[in-house]
Scaffold this motif. Sequence first.
Motif, mmCIF file in Angstrom:
data_model
loop_
_atom_site.group_PDB
_atom_site.id
_atom_site.type_symbol
_atom_site.label_atom_id
_atom_site.label_comp_id
_atom_site.label_asym_id
_atom_site.label_seq_id
_atom_site.Cartn_x
_atom_site.Cartn_y
_atom_site.Cartn_z
ATOM 1 N N VAL A 160 0.841 -1.192 0.000
ATOM 2 C CA VAL A 160 0.000 0.000 0.000
ATOM 3 C C VAL A 160 0.884 1.253 0.000
ATOM 4 O O VAL A 160 0.583 2.252 -0.660
ATOM 5 C CB VAL A 160 -0.954 -0.010 1.225
ATOM 6 N N GLY A 161 2.015 1.161 0.712
ATOM 7 C CA GLY A 161 2.941 2.302 0.781
ATOM 8 C C GLY A 161 3.464 2.676 -0.598
ATOM 9 O O GLY A 161 3.569 3.860 -0.947
ATOM 10 N N GLU A 162 3.773 1.646 -1.380
ATOM 11 C CA GLU A 162 4.282 1.891 -2.736
ATOM 12 C C GLU A 162 3.205 2.564 -3.601
ATOM 13 O O GLU A 162 3.499 3.488 -4.366
ATOM 14 C CB GLU A 162 4.663 0.551 -3.360
ATOM 15 N N ALA A 163 1.963 2.085 -3.440
ATOM 16 C CA ALA A 163 0.848 2.695 -4.191
ATOM 17 C C ALA A 163 0.682 4.153 -3.764
ATOM 18 O O ALA A 163 0.458 5.038 -4.597
ATOM 19 C CB ALA A 163 -0.439 1.916 -3.942
ATOM 20 N N ARG A 164 0.822 4.379 -2.462
ATOM 21 C CA ARG A 164 0.667 5.738 -1.930
ATOM 22 C C ARG A 164 1.702 6.681 -2.569
ATOM 23 O O ARG A 164 1.365 7.794 -2.992
ATOM 24 C CB ARG A 164 0.849 5.680 -0.418
ATOM 25 N N ASP A 165 2.945 6.222 -2.663
ATOM 26 C CA ASP A 165 3.987 7.057 -3.277
ATOM 27 C C ASP A 165 3.617 7.389 -4.722
ATOM 28 O O ASP A 165 3.797 8.514 -5.183
ATOM 29 C CB ASP A 165 5.344 6.341 -3.252
ATOM 30 N N ALA A 166 3.087 6.378 -5.432
ATOM 31 C CA ALA A 166 2.709 6.588 -6.836
ATOM 32 C C ALA A 166 1.546 7.583 -6.937
ATOM 33 O O ALA A 166 1.518 8.432 -7.835
ATOM 34 C CB ALA A 166 2.338 5.263 -7.485
ATOM 35 N N VAL A 167 0.601 7.464 -6.004
ATOM 36 C CA VAL A 167 -0.532 8.400 -5.998
ATOM 37 C C VAL A 167 -0.026 9.810 -5.757
ATOM 38 O O VAL A 167 -0.389 10.752 -6.478
ATOM 39 C CB VAL A 167 -1.575 8.001 -4.909
ATOM 40 N N TRP A 168 0.853 9.972 -4.792
ATOM 41 C CA TRP A 168 1.414 11.309 -4.488
ATOM 42 C C TRP A 168 2.111 11.899 -5.724
ATOM 43 O O TRP A 168 1.935 13.063 -6.037
ATOM 44 C CB TRP A 168 2.414 11.175 -3.328
ATOM 45 N N ARG A 169 2.901 11.050 -6.393
ATOM 46 C CA ARG A 169 3.637 11.546 -7.576
ATOM 47 C C ARG A 169 2.656 12.025 -8.646
ATOM 48 O O ARG A 169 2.859 13.064 -9.266
ATOM 49 C CB ARG A 169 4.543 10.439 -8.161
ATOM 50 N N PHE A 170 1.559 11.264 -8.817
ATOM 51 C CA PHE A 170 0.578 11.657 -9.837
ATOM 52 C C PHE A 170 -0.115 12.969 -9.436
ATOM 53 O O PHE A 170 -0.348 13.846 -10.276
ATOM 54 C CB PHE A 170 -0.444 10.532 -10.062
ATOM 55 N N LEU A 171 -0.406 13.115 -8.141
ATOM 56 C CA LEU A 171 -1.055 14.347 -7.678
ATOM 57 C C LEU A 171 -0.102 15.540 -7.832
ATOM 58 O O LEU A 171 -0.532 16.653 -8.139
ATOM 59 C CB LEU A 171 -1.512 14.208 -6.224
ATOM 60 N N ASP A 172 1.192 15.292 -7.623
ATOM 61 C CA ASP A 172 2.173 16.371 -7.850
ATOM 62 C C ASP A 172 2.089 16.857 -9.297
ATOM 63 O O ASP A 172 2.253 18.032 -9.591
ATOM 64 C CB ASP A 172 3.609 15.879 -7.571
ATOM 65 N N GLU A 173 1.813 15.921 -10.171
ATOM 66 C CA GLU A 173 1.776 16.215 -11.607
ATOM 67 C C GLU A 173 0.491 16.958 -11.999
ATOM 68 O O GLU A 173 0.548 17.961 -12.703
ATOM 69 C CB GLU A 173 1.830 14.876 -12.350
ATOM 70 N N ILE A 174 -0.677 16.463 -11.543
ATOM 71 C CA ILE A 174 -1.933 17.057 -12.052
ATOM 72 C C ILE A 174 -2.685 17.905 -11.021
ATOM 73 O O ILE A 174 -3.706 18.512 -11.343
ATOM 74 C CB ILE A 174 -2.901 16.008 -12.674
ATOM 75 N N GLY A 175 -2.175 17.959 -9.809
ATOM 76 C CA GLY A 175 -2.862 18.730 -8.763
ATOM 77 C C GLY A 175 -3.788 17.835 -7.956
ATOM 78 O O GLY A 175 -4.078 16.709 -8.361
ATOM 79 N N ASN A 176 -4.256 18.368 -6.829
ATOM 80 C CA ASN A 176 -5.069 17.553 -5.915
ATOM 81 C C ASN A 176 -6.517 17.423 -6.356
ATOM 82 O O ASN A 176 -7.252 16.580 -5.854
ATOM 83 C CB ASN A 176 -5.069 18.173 -4.520
ATOM 84 N N GLU A 177 -6.959 18.280 -7.252
ATOM 85 C CA GLU A 177 -8.393 18.317 -7.592
ATOM 86 C C GLU A 177 -8.727 17.201 -8.563
ATOM 87 O O GLU A 177 -8.706 17.364 -9.779
ATOM 88 C CB GLU A 177 -8.742 19.692 -8.165
ATOM 89 N N VAL A 178 -9.036 16.044 -7.983
ATOM 90 C CA VAL A 178 -9.226 14.840 -8.779
ATOM 91 C C VAL A 178 -10.472 14.092 -8.329
ATOM 92 O O VAL A 178 -11.056 14.388 -7.288
ATOM 93 C CB VAL A 178 -8.008 13.887 -8.639
#
Length: 466
Positions: A145-163
């Motif tokens: 789950v931690g690895e998925a969390r890091d990937a989610v954070w990276r994607f949010l860094d890219e497109i912003g939190n408004e998802v």
Amino acid sequence: MGGGGERVGIVVISYGSRAAAVIDALSRSENYEVRLYVADKQRNPYNVEHAEKHVVIPDLDVEKICDFIEANKNAIDFGICCPEKPIIAGVRDIVERKTEVAMICPTKRYAIEGSKASQRYLIEECCAEANPRFKVFHRTEYKSVGEARDAVWRFLDEIGNEVAVKPDKPAAGKGVGVWGDHFRSREQLFDHFRSIFESGSDVLIEERLEGEESSFQAFCDGKRVVALPDTRDYKRAFDSDIGPNTGGMGSYKAQEDWLPFLNESDREEEERLVQRIFKELRGSGENDGLRGIPFYVAFMHTGEGAKILEINSRPGDPEIQNVLPVLKNDFVDVCFRMIEGTLERIECVKRATVVTYAVPMDYGDYRVTYSGDRRVDLSGAYALKENYGDNLRIYPGSMELREDGATYALGSRTVCTVGIGETIEEAREISQDGIRHINGALWNRWDIGASHYIERSIRKMKELRG
Ligand code: AMP
Ligand code: GLY
């Protein structure tokens, strides 16, 4: 029942008020004498009354549905499946293979509702401009789950939190979480992500789209898609679009084929996009795997054009209840044409329709619990037909006729009333009058089709378009 022409036997696989509307439309055929065989989730009082044979299959298991059809196949000409679960499980393939009864719904392969991720990839192939920016988080790609969390954070860094965060698998509109509505921090967002991830589904994160929604539905015979008028569904539980997502609390349709906050060219854009998806799947010839309503598309109309929220492979509930009551064509003919590959123009009476759902007290978090009487008496609403005639339709959904002869609300949307009128306002008054005459502990939204709600949508579209 029926119009006294050639006799036809039709199987209807039923879940919710949508199937009652289908049964109503079939029963009104003027060209055929219709005999209905209903495979139902429970003893829906409307369906029991209209069916020649009625069987309860609580889990709508496809093998059990198939056994019912097999046992009656000499009397059956074709079947129609309304809910998504059996369609995704391949009811068409299994029934047609085992019984040779033609089914109206897509084959398992073309039940694209089964995966939101596959829909995004498909749209990317043929009309990428209708996709929001998105990423699919496949469970197999992350060891923890931690690895998925890091990937989610990276994607949010890219497109912003408004998802928006949604499960790959269908969750009746209820699995979707939207930034600002359902979560306001990355931690809360990830809680939602994790609950989907740990339930065993892949997860989509996509850009939150700002705009106004429309529901597009079309019949398909594998050669062509024939669009039905647009409708607007009210997904949120409470007035003013507050509260959790539901299966849909009601919906409206204007006289025209498009909605009051859109124009004819928006509607043409919707059709163009759906045609491109259809052609991508159909290939160069024809493809009868796409029979039925393979494209019930939820659109979000944004400042940058129409975007697709999701594609369903079945009629919408409540959206099809806005359309079938005003269909000019004989619905049994339409069904035969879908099977034969000879579908032509569909015409609707130029009327507005409003569908309002009445739901149990413990639906949509209205009450945390409800332990009172669940009896529901529709007789007062039916009596209104004296005033309104066919301009009021009453379609029981998650309701059960019991041994004592009374009808009871189960857990999901109980009953909907459809008002038909010259204007949305008139249709709304009829629909709401029907609701007020239902005797039972139910609640509903009062702003379905309300002019203040529609005006807000018009203003919002104007703002977005600048
Ligand atoms: P769905 O099941 O995908 O139709 O989503 C249910 C509801 O969630 C939609 O009717 C929208 O109101 C909302 N929703 C889904 N995806 C998005 C998105 N990308 N942006 C904004 N709202 C969304
Ligand atoms: N109206 C929502 C649905 O049918 O999925």
